[in-house]
Design a protein around this motif. Structure first.
Motif, PDB file in Angstrom:
ATOM      1  N   UNK A   8     -33.896 -29.230 -73.976  1.00 53.68           N
ATOM      2  CA  UNK A   8     -32.715 -29.536 -73.190  1.00 53.68           C
ATOM      3  C   UNK A   8     -31.929 -30.322 -74.182  1.00 53.68           C
ATOM      4  N   UNK A   9     -30.621 -30.402 -73.958  1.00 49.53           N
ATOM      5  CA  UNK A   9     -29.473 -31.285 -74.851  1.00 49.53           C
ATOM      6  C   UNK A   9     -29.474 -32.509 -73.757  1.00 49.53           C
ATOM      7  N   UNK A  10     -29.780 -33.840 -74.227  1.00 52.50           N
ATOM      8  CA  UNK A  10     -29.348 -34.817 -73.025  1.00 52.50           C
ATOM      9  C   UNK A  10     -27.863 -35.062 -73.066  1.00 52.50           C
ATOM     10  N   UNK A  11     -27.207 -34.738 -73.989  1.00 51.99           N
ATOM     11  CA  UNK A  11     -25.649 -34.710 -73.818  1.00 51.99           C
ATOM     12  C   UNK A  11     -25.043 -33.613 -73.141  1.00 51.99           C
ATOM     13  N   UNK A  12     -25.747 -32.705 -73.108  1.00 48.80           N
ATOM     14  CA  UNK A  12     -25.173 -31.575 -72.211  1.00 48.80           C
ATOM     15  C   UNK A  12     -26.097 -30.949 -71.362  1.00 48.80           C
ATOM     16  N   UNK A  13     -26.795 -31.657 -70.450  1.00 47.19           N
ATOM     17  CA  UNK A  13     -27.896 -30.958 -69.479  1.00 47.19           C
ATOM     18  C   UNK A  13     -27.468 -29.758 -68.766  1.00 47.19           C
ATOM     19  N   UNK A  14     -26.289 -29.494 -68.582  1.00 49.82           N
ATOM     20  CA  UNK A  14     -26.032 -28.363 -67.987  1.00 49.82           C
ATOM     21  C   UNK A  14     -25.943 -26.893 -68.492  1.00 49.82           C
ATOM     22  N   UNK A  15     -26.275 -27.071 -69.932  1.00 47.09           N
ATOM     23  CA  UNK A  15     -26.244 -25.967 -70.781  1.00 47.09           C
ATOM     24  C   UNK A  15     -27.799 -25.362 -70.814  1.00 47.09           C
ATOM     25  N   UNK A  16     -27.763 -24.046 -70.958  1.00 45.15           N
ATOM     26  CA  UNK A  16     -29.280 -23.269 -70.971  1.00 45.15           C
ATOM     27  C   UNK A  16     -29.086 -22.543 -72.151  1.00 45.15           C
ATOM     28  N   UNK A  17     -30.331 -21.716 -72.409  1.00 41.25           N
ATOM     29  CA  UNK A  17     -30.361 -20.697 -73.623  1.00 41.25           C
ATOM     30  C   UNK A  17     -29.485 -19.403 -73.053  1.00 41.25           C
ATOM     31  N   UNK A  18     -28.835 -18.933 -73.992  1.00 42.10           N
ATOM     32  CA  UNK A  18     -28.254 -17.477 -73.922  1.00 42.10           C
ATOM     33  C   UNK A  18     -29.148 -16.336 -74.359  1.00 42.10           C
ATOM     34  N   UNK A  19     -29.512 -15.340 -73.523  1.00 41.61           N
ATOM     35  CA  UNK A  19     -30.239 -14.465 -73.597  1.00 41.61           C
ATOM     36  C   UNK A  19     -29.485 -13.187 -74.352  1.00 41.61           C
ATOM     37  N   UNK A  20     -29.884 -13.009 -75.507  1.00 41.71           N
ATOM     38  CA  UNK A  20     -29.174 -12.014 -76.259  1.00 41.71           C
ATOM     39  C   UNK A  20     -29.673 -10.654 -76.021  1.00 41.71           C
ATOM     40  N   UNK A  21     -30.880 -10.410 -75.262  1.00 37.64           N
ATOM     41  CA  UNK A  21     -31.409  -9.264 -74.872  1.00 37.64           C
ATOM     42  C   UNK A  21     -32.300  -9.458 -73.606  1.00 37.64           C
ATOM     43  N   UNK A  22     -32.342  -8.489 -72.835  1.00 36.70           N
ATOM     44  CA  UNK A  22     -33.128  -8.487 -71.417  1.00 36.70           C
ATOM     45  C   UNK A  22     -34.630  -8.653 -72.033  1.00 36.70           C
ATOM     46  N   UNK A  23     -35.262  -9.616 -71.085  1.00 34.27           N
ATOM     47  CA  UNK A  23     -36.668  -9.734 -71.341  1.00 34.27           C
ATOM     48  C   UNK A  23     -37.623  -9.040 -70.427  1.00 34.27           C
ATOM     49  N   UNK A  24     -38.713  -8.522 -70.815  1.00 33.61           N
ATOM     50  CA  UNK A  24     -39.363  -7.609 -69.822  1.00 33.61           C
ATOM     51  C   UNK A  24     -39.978  -8.606 -68.664  1.00 33.61           C
ATOM     52  N   UNK A  25     -39.819  -8.348 -67.392  1.00 34.76           N
ATOM     53  CA  UNK A  25     -40.279  -9.026 -66.547  1.00 34.76           C
ATOM     54  C   UNK A  25     -39.051  -9.436 -65.714  1.00 34.76           C
ATOM     55  N   UNK A  26     -37.949  -9.576 -66.200  1.00 34.59           N
ATOM     56  CA  UNK A  26     -36.785 -10.018 -65.226  1.00 34.59           C
ATOM     57  C   UNK A  26     -36.222  -8.668 -64.350  1.00 34.59           C
ATOM     58  N   UNK A  27     -35.770  -9.142 -63.180  1.00 32.63           N
ATOM     59  CA  UNK A  27     -35.209  -8.041 -62.192  1.00 32.63           C
ATOM     60  C   UNK A  27     -34.364  -7.035 -62.978  1.00 32.63           C
ATOM     61  N   UNK A  28     -33.522  -7.432 -64.087  1.00 34.60           N
ATOM     62  CA  UNK A  28     -32.571  -6.534 -64.569  1.00 34.60           C
ATOM     63  C   UNK A  28     -33.283  -5.853 -65.770  1.00 34.60           C
ATOM     64  N   UNK A  29     -34.415  -6.159 -66.050  1.00 36.50           N
ATOM     65  CA  UNK A  29     -34.970  -5.510 -67.195  1.00 36.50           C
ATOM     66  C   UNK A  29     -35.221  -4.069 -67.240  1.00 36.50           C
ATOM     67  N   UNK A  30     -35.766  -3.428 -66.489  1.00 42.34           N
ATOM     68  CA  UNK A  30     -35.885  -1.986 -66.197  1.00 42.34           C
ATOM     69  C   UNK A  30     -34.484  -1.466 -66.366  1.00 42.34           C
ATOM     70  N   UNK A  31     -33.548  -1.999 -65.578  1.00 34.64           N
ATOM     71  CA  UNK A  31     -32.237  -1.269 -65.723  1.00 34.64           C
ATOM     72  C   UNK A  31     -31.712  -1.297 -67.136  1.00 34.64           C
TER      73      UNK A  31
END
Length: 392
Positions: A8-31
């Motif tokens: 986490x970035x204390x200065x920007x707590x609202x920021x999250x990681x950006x996924x460049x590719x779908x991860x196996x196990x996510x709902x959208x991964x099979x699609x």
């Protein structure tokens, strides 16, 4: 979405990681995987069809390669080992794919090569289901349902675990892929998923008892001609809850059943002729779809498909151009079948009720008649024992 601890970035707590590719196990991964894989196949020369979006065909001269895709499970076959191996090499270079050799297990279906063809079974799937419901040691029975018995909506007391009921029925639905003999029984219990009764669950237990006694039963597919024939039947006003009819159909390619269904009609039929004709219309639609599929696979039957029905009045409607007063309300179904008969794209013939193979899909039958129709649908025991399975 939230950041993993330490990122986490204390200065920007609202920021999250950006996924460049779908991860196996996510709902959208099979699609996402499916889109990635299907977009790559055309670069290898494969074509898809509207008849089945998961089926792809590649033609190289006189060689043909067929690829069937279900999420990340693949079946690859064809008439040229060299072309098949070439496709496997291309896929391996692009994706992390494991070649499991000859087909022996796919999506819970066991496949055994025999001297005459293939034998398909779901015995391991049945055993897993029986263990899940604690019925491994149950007493077997001869048929999946009582002869000519129908389930009533509010019969007895409510079942206390509707979630378990739905889970078991869903598993039974998947078993109809190789066990067409239980299709009608499963069709009945599927109608009470919302508010099941104890009597409905008792019917499920009878289906499981029948499966326990027929663990080794599966479907045999043998070589033969490529002619299409279908059987359609209807049990007029058979449902005591709403008096709708049940359509039963089975389609054969040569001597091998390739499609079957047991389904309640959407409207109440005013006569047995109307019920039978609506069943013929549904079967005609299924034949049209299978013909499109065969055409895509470059399979051309020598003759138009033959549709067998045991109701002479319904057969007469498919030939007679005169619109009768009592059949005006089924005009669309009449014209749908009649048009194909007139264009010689469909041949309708009479079959006696005793030789009506679809009868098993419309009602419960006595043990001798049930076993006779199971034999007609190529259901039998395998001469081999199943030695486990592995996941593709």
């Amino acid at each position: 979405m939230s950041q993993p601890p330490g990122f986490g970035d204390p200065a920007h707590p609202e920021l999250v990681c950006h996924l460049h590719k779908s991860l196996y196990g996510l709902k959208q991964a099979p699609r996402a995987w499916n889109e990635r894989f299907t977009s790559f196949l055309p670069t290898l020369g494969f074509q898809s069809t509207y008849a089945d979006s998961s089926l792809f065909v590649k033609i190289v001269g006189s060689d043909i390669v067929v690829l069937l895709l279900y999420v990340d499970d693949i079946i690859l076959t064809g008439n040229s080992h060299s072309v098949i191996q070439q496709v496997i090499n291309f896929l391996t270079s692009e994706f992390d794919i494991k070649d499991l050799g000859e087909l022996h297990y796919f999506l819970g279906i066991q496949v055994i090569k025999t001297a005459t063809g293939l034998f398909l079974s779901q015995s391991k799937y049945i055993l897993d289901l029986l263990q899940k419901v604690e019925m491994v040691d149950c007493k077997p029975c001869d048929t999946p349902c009582l002869p000519y018995n129908r389930l009533v909506k509010d019969d007895g007391t409510p079942y206390n675990n509707p979630t378990a009921y739905r889970s078991i029925v869903g598993a039974l639905q998947y078993l109809t892929f190789t066990r067409s003999g239980i299709a009608f029984s499963v069709h009945q219990v599927c109608q009470f998923m919302q508010s099941p009764m104890m009597s409905h669950f008792t019917t499920i237990k009878r289906i499981l008892r029948y499966l326990k006694g027929t663990l080794s039963v599966g479907m045999s597919y043998t070589r033969g001609d490529l002619l299409l024939k279908a059987f359609s039947d209807a049990d007029w006003a058979g449902d005591p809850n709403d008096r709708r009819s049940t359509t039963g159909l089975v389609v054969f390619l040569g001597n091998n059943p390739i499609s079957w269904s047991s389904k309640k009609q959407q409207t109440v039929s005013r006569s047995s002729t109307e019920a039978e004709y609506r069943a013929m219309s549904t079967t005609s639609v299924e034949l049209d779809w299978i013909q499109q599929l065969l055409e895509f696979l470059h399979v051309q039957p020598a003759r138009p498909p033959v549709l067998f029905c045991d109701n002479l009045s319904a057969i007469a409607l498919s030939f007679n151009p005169v619109q009768h007063q009592r059949t005006k309300h089924i005009e669309i179904d009449v014209h749908f079948v009649r048009e194909r008969v007139a264009q010689t794209k469909l041949c309708v013939q009479f079959v006696s009720s005793r030789e009506q193979f679809a009868d098993i899909l419309t009602k419960g039958l006595s043990t001798p008649l049930f076993q006779s129709h199971c034999f007609n649908l190529m259901l039998g025991s395998s001469p081999h024992e199943f030695a486990g399975a592995c996941k593709a």
